[in-house]
Design a protein around this motif. Structure first.
Motif, mmCIF file in Angstrom:
data_model
loop_
_atom_site.group_PDB
_atom_site.id
_atom_site.type_symbol
_atom_site.label_atom_id
_atom_site.label_comp_id
_atom_site.label_asym_id
_atom_site.label_seq_id
_atom_site.Cartn_x
_atom_site.Cartn_y
_atom_site.Cartn_z
ATOM 1 N N ILE A 302 0.810 -1.192 -0.073
ATOM 2 C CA ILE A 302 0.091 0.092 -0.137
ATOM 3 C C ILE A 302 0.716 1.509 -0.002
ATOM 4 N N LEU A 304 1.038 5.424 0.278
ATOM 5 C CA LEU A 304 0.408 6.500 0.921
ATOM 6 C C LEU A 304 1.080 7.944 0.103
ATOM 7 N N THR A 307 -3.147 13.780 -2.147
ATOM 8 C CA THR A 307 -4.463 13.674 -3.036
ATOM 9 C C THR A 307 -4.071 14.565 -4.362
ATOM 10 N N LYS A 311 -5.172 8.941 -8.813
ATOM 11 C CA LYS A 311 -5.484 7.837 -8.323
ATOM 12 C C LYS A 311 -5.061 6.554 -9.252
ATOM 13 N N HIS A 315 -4.852 -0.453 -4.635
ATOM 14 C CA HIS A 315 -5.515 0.269 -3.290
ATOM 15 C C HIS A 315 -4.241 1.073 -2.649
ATOM 16 N N ASN A 316 -4.430 2.292 -2.501
ATOM 17 C CA ASN A 316 -3.614 2.933 -1.891
ATOM 18 C C ASN A 316 -4.210 3.956 -0.919
ATOM 19 N N TRP A 317 -3.463 4.686 -0.091
ATOM 20 C CA TRP A 317 -3.840 5.663 0.792
ATOM 21 C C TRP A 317 -3.603 7.135 0.431
ATOM 22 N N TYR A 318 -4.359 8.115 1.060
ATOM 23 C CA TYR A 318 -4.148 9.339 0.440
ATOM 24 C C TYR A 318 -4.040 10.311 1.609
ATOM 25 N N TYR A 319 -3.193 11.463 1.548
ATOM 26 C CA TYR A 319 -3.394 12.431 2.531
ATOM 27 C C TYR A 319 -3.530 13.897 1.917
ATOM 28 N N ILE A 328 -2.681 10.138 10.240
ATOM 29 C CA ILE A 328 -2.473 8.758 9.784
ATOM 30 C C ILE A 328 -1.453 8.152 10.644
ATOM 31 N N HIS A 336 -5.227 -2.246 11.682
ATOM 32 C CA HIS A 336 -5.664 -1.430 10.568
ATOM 33 C C HIS A 336 -5.165 -1.936 9.249
ATOM 34 N N GLU A 340 -6.447 -3.341 5.798
ATOM 35 C CA GLU A 340 -6.465 -2.761 4.537
ATOM 36 C C GLU A 340 -5.541 -3.777 3.296
#
Length: 370
Positions: A302, A304, A307, A311, A315-319, A328, A336, A340
């Motif tokens: 994953i 991070l 934004t 995308k 499946h990634n995360w964004y700040y 985060i 968690h 994920e």
């Protein structure tokens, strides 16, 4: 079917990408291959057998008559050396910087002022090598390739060349596992530089963190200069007791680089929205791809991202900003992360080695038929 003979040329910078090509090529049924590289590229290659490599000083003058097609991994300089090759052979050129190599944007003088340390080098490129005018030689390639769908969409909106441009998806998921160590491993991949990453954001943020879990940050790239090395040393001594940190002071060979990422729980990728190439403005995710995309997919991790970065098909995360990134990291837990990573499984299947290899092999065979 008789095996197709394909030559790969890399005279400049993308040695890691050449290694990705090799890992796919070596298991292809209908493609035979050979790499032609400069000495500086060859010095950085670690996984490609030497009998598959020819070290050359120039492209012009090399005999490619025995090959059905040629892939140019990077073409940012010495364009005139490729002119005859583009006329004689079906050539696929990878495009890494759309504004420089395809939209032919002009120099931004803001970049000239900001990159004073490389002024003489860039001036030589524009005056002696005439890169501004000669870069259009790349349009003579039978095919153009980009490394992400977001770049192809940008071309469709701005250029008539989308018809001969395709996505070359070299990234496959080689490794997918969840590290069971008692410390959350966070890796910042790529060179430690403010040119393409918001390293200052991390330097400001890390001393402020008060994480619930133990976190280890690895800066997995060579620091840009002595000042950044000193800042990394400062962080080692001035972060919360739950935070440890490590970094490198040298170029990291590709196999070691991937091995370190394989141990990570999270790839922290503070990619800047805007950067430049040879003084020409580029926009990450739109006209230029971050290597962090491939790092995430190849290693099943994953990422991070800010934004501002488009995308990915992953499946990634964004700040949004420093505050959201702080939240985060402060609240990050193993529970968690494990939940994920279950969301990654469909993407891992989509990027399975056999699927990616067959798609690229089909693209290479079609290139030879042009």
């Amino acid at each position: 079917m008789k095996k197709k003979q394909i030559a790969f040329i890399e005279m400049e910078t993308h040695s890691a990408l050449l290694e990705q090509w090799y890992l796919l090529l070596k298991d292809m049924t209908f493609v035979e291959y050979h790499f032609f590289v400069s000495k500086k590229v060859n010095d950085k290659l670690t996984s490609i057998p030497q009998y598959k490599i020819s070290e050359i000083p120039f492209v012009d003058g090399v005999d490619f008559s025995g090959f059905d097609a040629v892939v140019v991994n990077t073409m940012h300089r010495n364009f005139e050396q490729y002119q005859r090759l583009l006329q004689d052979k079906p050539v696929l050129c990878l495009i890494h910087n759309l504004n420089f190599s395809l939209f032919f944007e002009t120099i931004s003088w803001k970049n000239v002022l900001e990159e004073k340390q490389r002024f003489t080098y860039f001036l030589k490129l524009y005056i002696k090598e005439k890169v501004a005018s000669r870069r259009k030689i790349i349009l003579g390639a039978k095919q153009l390739g980009v490394l992400s769908h977001s770049l192809l969409e940008e071309i469709k909106g701005k250029s008539s060349l989308s018809g001969k441009t395709q996505v070359i998806q070299l990234n496959y998921c080689h490794h997918f596992s969840f590290n069971t160590s008692n410390t959350i491993q966070i890796v910042i991949p790529g060179n430690v530089s403010n040119k393409r990453k918001d390293i200052n954001l991390l330097f400001d943020l890390l001393p402020q963190l008060q994480p619930q879990e133990k976190l280890h940050f690895t800066f997995l790239g060579k620091p840009e200069n002595h000042k950044i090395s000193k800042q990394l040393e400062f962080l080692k001594e001035n972060c919360h007791q739950n935070i440890t940190l490590s970094y490198f002071d040298r170029f990291i060979p590709w196999e070691e680089y991937s091995g370190r990422i394989a141990e990570a729980h999270l790839l922290l990728c503070p990619v800047k929205k805007e950067t430049s190439f040879y003084w020409v403005d580029e926009v990450y995710g739109k006209t230029k791809v971050s290597g962090s995309e491939g790092d995430c997919i190849y290693n099943g991790k994953i990422g991070l991202f800010p934004t501002t970065y488009p995308k990915m098909d992953w499946h990634n995360w964004y700040y949004e900003n420093g505050d959201s990134l702080r939240t985060i990291l402060n609240t990050l837990t193993f529970e968690h992360l494990e939940s994920e990573y279950r969301k990654l499984e469909p993407f891992v299947e989509k990027y399975a080695f056999e699927k990616v290899k067959k798609r690229v092999e089909t693209q290479l065979i079609k290139l030879t038929e042009i």
